[in-house]
Design an enzyme around this catalytic site. Structure first.
Site, short mmCIF file in Angstrom:
data_model
loop_
_atom_site.label_atom_id
_atom_site.label_comp_id
_atom_site.label_asym_id
_atom_site.label_seq_id
_atom_site.Cartn_x
_atom_site.Cartn_y
_atom_site.Cartn_z
N HIS A 85 5.73 1.82 2.32
CA HIS A 85 7.15 1.61 2.07
C HIS A 85 8.05 2.48 2.92
O HIS A 85 9.21 2.15 3.13
CB HIS A 85 7.43 1.74 0.57
CG HIS A 85 6.85 0.58 -0.15
ND1 HIS A 85 5.56 0.59 -0.61
CD2 HIS A 85 7.35 -0.65 -0.38
CE1 HIS A 85 5.30 -0.60 -1.13
NE2 HIS A 85 6.36 -1.37 -1.00
N ARG A 139 14.54 -5.91 -3.08
CA ARG A 139 13.59 -4.98 -3.71
C ARG A 139 14.36 -4.03 -4.62
O ARG A 139 14.84 -2.99 -4.19
CB ARG A 139 12.87 -4.16 -2.64
CG ARG A 139 11.91 -4.94 -1.77
CD ARG A 139 11.21 -3.99 -0.79
NE ARG A 139 10.05 -4.56 -0.16
CZ ARG A 139 10.02 -5.07 1.07
NH1 ARG A 139 11.10 -5.08 1.81
NH2 ARG A 139 8.89 -5.54 1.56
N ARG A 194 14.14 -9.59 -7.00
CA ARG A 194 12.78 -9.34 -7.46
C ARG A 194 12.83 -8.24 -8.51
O ARG A 194 13.46 -7.21 -8.30
CB ARG A 194 11.88 -8.89 -6.30
CG ARG A 194 10.46 -8.67 -6.79
CD ARG A 194 9.53 -8.27 -5.69
NE ARG A 194 9.79 -6.91 -5.23
CZ ARG A 194 9.09 -6.33 -4.28
NH1 ARG A 194 8.12 -6.98 -3.68
NH2 ARG A 194 9.37 -5.10 -3.91
N GLU A 206 0.61 -12.33 -3.84
CA GLU A 206 0.24 -11.08 -3.18
C GLU A 206 -1.24 -10.71 -3.33
O GLU A 206 -1.67 -9.68 -2.83
CB GLU A 206 1.10 -9.93 -3.73
CG GLU A 206 2.58 -10.14 -3.50
CD GLU A 206 3.42 -8.98 -3.98
OE1 GLU A 206 3.85 -8.18 -3.13
OE2 GLU A 206 3.66 -8.88 -5.20
N ASP A 218 1.16 -6.89 0.69
CA ASP A 218 0.12 -6.67 -0.31
C ASP A 218 -1.04 -7.64 -0.17
O ASP A 218 -2.19 -7.28 -0.43
CB ASP A 218 0.72 -6.77 -1.72
CG ASP A 218 1.39 -5.46 -2.11
OD1 ASP A 218 0.75 -4.41 -1.93
OD2 ASP A 218 2.54 -5.49 -2.57
N ARG A 248 -2.57 -0.22 2.47
CA ARG A 248 -1.51 -0.53 3.43
C ARG A 248 -0.83 0.70 4.02
O ARG A 248 -0.17 0.62 5.05
CB ARG A 248 -0.46 -1.45 2.78
CG ARG A 248 0.19 -0.87 1.55
CD ARG A 248 0.96 -1.92 0.77
NE ARG A 248 2.34 -2.05 1.23
CZ ARG A 248 3.26 -2.79 0.62
NH1 ARG A 248 2.95 -3.50 -0.45
NH2 ARG A 248 4.48 -2.85 1.07
N CYS A 266 7.82 -13.41 2.66
CA CYS A 266 8.79 -12.31 2.72
C CYS A 266 8.12 -10.99 3.11
O CYS A 266 8.78 -9.96 3.22
CB CYS A 266 9.53 -12.16 1.40
SG CYS A 266 8.47 -11.73 0.03
C1 PEP Z 1 4.79 -7.68 0.16
O1 PEP Z 1 3.90 -7.16 -0.51
O2 PEP Z 1 4.60 -8.33 1.20
C2 PEP Z 1 6.20 -7.54 -0.27
C3 PEP Z 1 7.15 -8.20 0.34
O3 PEP Z 1 6.47 -6.64 -1.27
P1 PEP Z 1 6.49 -5.05 -1.06
O4 PEP Z 1 6.37 -4.80 0.41
O5 PEP Z 1 7.77 -4.56 -1.62
O6 PEP Z 1 5.30 -4.61 -1.83
MG MG Z 2 4.34 -6.38 -2.45
#
Ligand code: PEP
Ligand code: MG
Length: 579
Positions: free
Chosen positions: A191, A298, A334, A432, A456, A466, A503
């Site tokens: 993130h 988000r 979301r 995901e 994810d 990740r 997304c």
């Molecule tokens: C994802 O997992 O691709 C997503 C868009 O959500 P986040 O990156 O906030 O986990």
């Molecule tokens: Mg995600």
């Protein structure tokens, strides 16, 4: 000059002075002093040394008397290092002969010493490097005193170099002065990377250990397009990068012309090109780039910097700002994806595998008052404009049904209190995990839309964290296993006539646009800064052309083959976008 390779997570090039964010994160301000001031600066160094020596002596005596001589000996060793005539001479020489500021000379000299210890590879001796860093910090604290400039209070531009930055720390970076950042650890899907993109500053993560080789104030280039960090670049390299940055700026200006044109292929297929946002203020960047809507908001970033749980009003005000600004364009809110490496909320107990733990919808379903508060705010915002609600990390039908039940409860609450809201608010889920893909035939019957979260999906399909630089080379959205899951998802959604978008970060990477279009995708949600480039590709290709690309790509065996192939295809239609 030295070049290091890391993972490029936010594009662009930044050239500037290093600010090393260690435990204390202060900045070494000036590299050079004027010749006339050399004597004064030497004196400043000597006084600082004397004060630090007195501090160390005091610590030595206190510790020796309280817990014993052998502990006091640690400080005696520090004192010996500090007062080592060789070391003192080298610092003074740099001030006198190179006109370095005492701060810069101290940092340069002590870091060189520390590096020698580290390279000995012997555990005990390598540990000595930490002692040297301690002495460096103590001297810098003295030298800088009240003039010390901290990360939270910058006054001129810097490049931040840190071991790691949490998503929260990253979000709090002062965009006016932080030109870019580099971290030793971290992966492409973390993130911190997402926040860097939101801030639109060049960023590189996962470089590995390098901070000992840099001093605050060193000049550095951060090449966020290729993941390269260049320490102490020479003039020619700086010129080359400055030229590249100019080319990039003129490309941006050129792409700005696309703002009011639709995201449409050459054969007339109209696509939905929406924006991902983390903060309400990003709506302005989304609108400035002509986003068709917000495909992913988000909301967990609302927790940023808050001491206590946001109230319904806090939620509502943030959503209302976004919905009002977007006018008649749809906003996908979301629900909270807290947990894992995201904001706030310390888990009740330490989780060994937080990504497999109490995260996202699981956490919301475990804490119903929190979930209901958020849903009430989302519903109230739905009275102000087109809003849809999306649940993260749904893996089972039961979770979806439970979440919808809480939504129905929140509707009842609002009805009772006479608050307006949209009863027919569309409800969707993120795709995901592989489990979600396997259950789509059922899930699709109970939702109005889906959105593929590749960040994810890659992590859970390939069993690759990740955010971990150690396994970063395995974290590939173009892995054939991931592509098959995306293909299955798009087909299942088409068969069920349920809108689908992507997304995750993959949808914002220009090299994947043709592939995704060829697989049948018509909805993209990307960081605002990526909209112009993605639109440029969409407007340069036809669907049949993309279908050929997708068919070929799906026959390849490795992520690398896929990446090379799609890049070559991109080169044919929009070479200027290749980095
Ligand atoms: C994802 O997992 O691709 C997503 C868009 O959500 P986040 O990156 O906030 O986990
Ligand atoms: Mg995600």
């Amino acid at each position: 000059m030295q070049t290091l390779q890391g993972i490029a997570v936010s594009p662009g090039v930044a050239i500037g002075e290093a600010l090393i964010v260690g435990n204390e994160g202060f900045r070494i301000p000036r590299r050079l002093v004027v010749r006339d001031a050399v004597d004064e600066e030497l004196q400043r160094f000597r006084s600082a040394s004397a004060v630090v020596a007195a501090e160390i002596e005091h610590n030595r005596d206190t510790i020796s008397s309280q817990i014993g001589e052998q502990y006091g000996a640690i400080f005696a060793a520090h004192l010996m290092m500090l007062q080592d005539p060789g070391l003192q001479r080298q610092v003074e020489q740099l001030i006198r002969e190179q006109n370095y500021s005492p701060e810069y000379a101290v940092s340069q000299t002590l870091r060189r010493y520390a590096q020698v210890f580290q390279q000995l590879g012997n555990g005990n001796l390598a540990e000595r490097a930490h002692d040297i860093f301690d002495i460096e910090r103590a001297l810098l604290r003295q030298l800088l005193g009240a003039r010390r400039e901290e990360l939270s209070n910058l006054k001129s531009p810097v490049l931040v170099l840190a071991h790691s930055l949490s998503p929260t720390e990253t979000a709090l970076l002062d965009r006016q002065f932080v030109l870019g950042f580099v971290t030793e650890i971290g992966g492409a899907g973390g993130h911190t990377a997402i926040v860097a993109k939101a801030l639109e500053i060049p960023a590189i993560v996962g470089v590995g250990s390098f901070l000992e080789q840099v001093s605050g104030g060193d000049s550095v280039i951060v090449d966020g397009d290729h993941g390269r960090v260049i320490l102490q670049p020479d003039e020619a390299t700086i010129d080359r990068y400055q030229k590249g940055a100019e080319d990039h700026r003129s490309l941006e200006v050129q792409l700005r012309g696309l703002r009011n044109l639709p995201a449409e292929t050459t054969d007339g297929e109209r696509l939905l090109l929406q924006a991902n946002i983390e903060f309400p203020r990003e709506v302005q960047s989304a609108l400035a780039r002509g986003a068709d809507g917000i495909g992913l908001y988000r909301t967990e970033f609302l927790y940023l910097g808050l001491e206590q749980e946001p109230s319904e009003l806090d939620h509502f005000q943030a959503y209302a700002e976004v919905v009002r600004a977007m006018g008649d364009r749809r906003v996908t809110i979301r629900t909270l994806d807290l947990g894992a490496d995201k904001m706030g909320r310390q888990p009740q107990q330490e989780e060994r595998n937080p990504d497999l733990g109490l995260r996202a919808i699981r956490l919301s379903l475990r804490n119903l008052p929190l979930f209901r508060t958020q849903l009430r705010a989302v519903l109230r915002a739905s009275a102000l404009g087109p809003v849809q609600v999306m649940f993260p990390l749904i893996t089972t039908l039961q979770e979806l049904r439970q979440a919808k039940m809480v939504l129905a409860d929140a509707m009842e609450d609002l009805e009772e209190s006479g608050e307006p809201f949209e009863r027919q608010i569309p409800v969707g889920i993120m795709v995901e995990t592989p489990a979600t893909v396997m259950m789509l035939d059922q899930l699709l019957k109970e939702v109005d839309f889906i959105s593929i979260g590749t960040n994810d999906l890659v992590q859970y399909t390939l069993a690759v964290d990740r955010g971990n630089s150690e396994v970063a080379e395995r974290y590939q959205a173009s892995d054939p296993a991931v592509l098959r899951l995306i293909d299955l998802t798009i087909r299942a959604a088409a068969a069920a006539r349920v809108p689908v978008s992507v997304c995750g970060q993959m949808s914002g990477e220009v090299s994947y646009t043709m592939l995704l279009l060829g697989l049948g995708l018509r909805g993209f949600s990307v960081p605002p800064s990526a909209i112009p480039e993605i639109k440029r590709v969409c407007r340069s290709v036809s669907i049949p052309q993309c279908e050929v690309v997708a068919r070929r790509a799906m026959q390849l065996y490795t992520a690398r083959e896929v990446d090379n192939y799609v890049r070559e295809e991109l080169r044919k239609v929009a070479p200027e976008l290749l980095r």
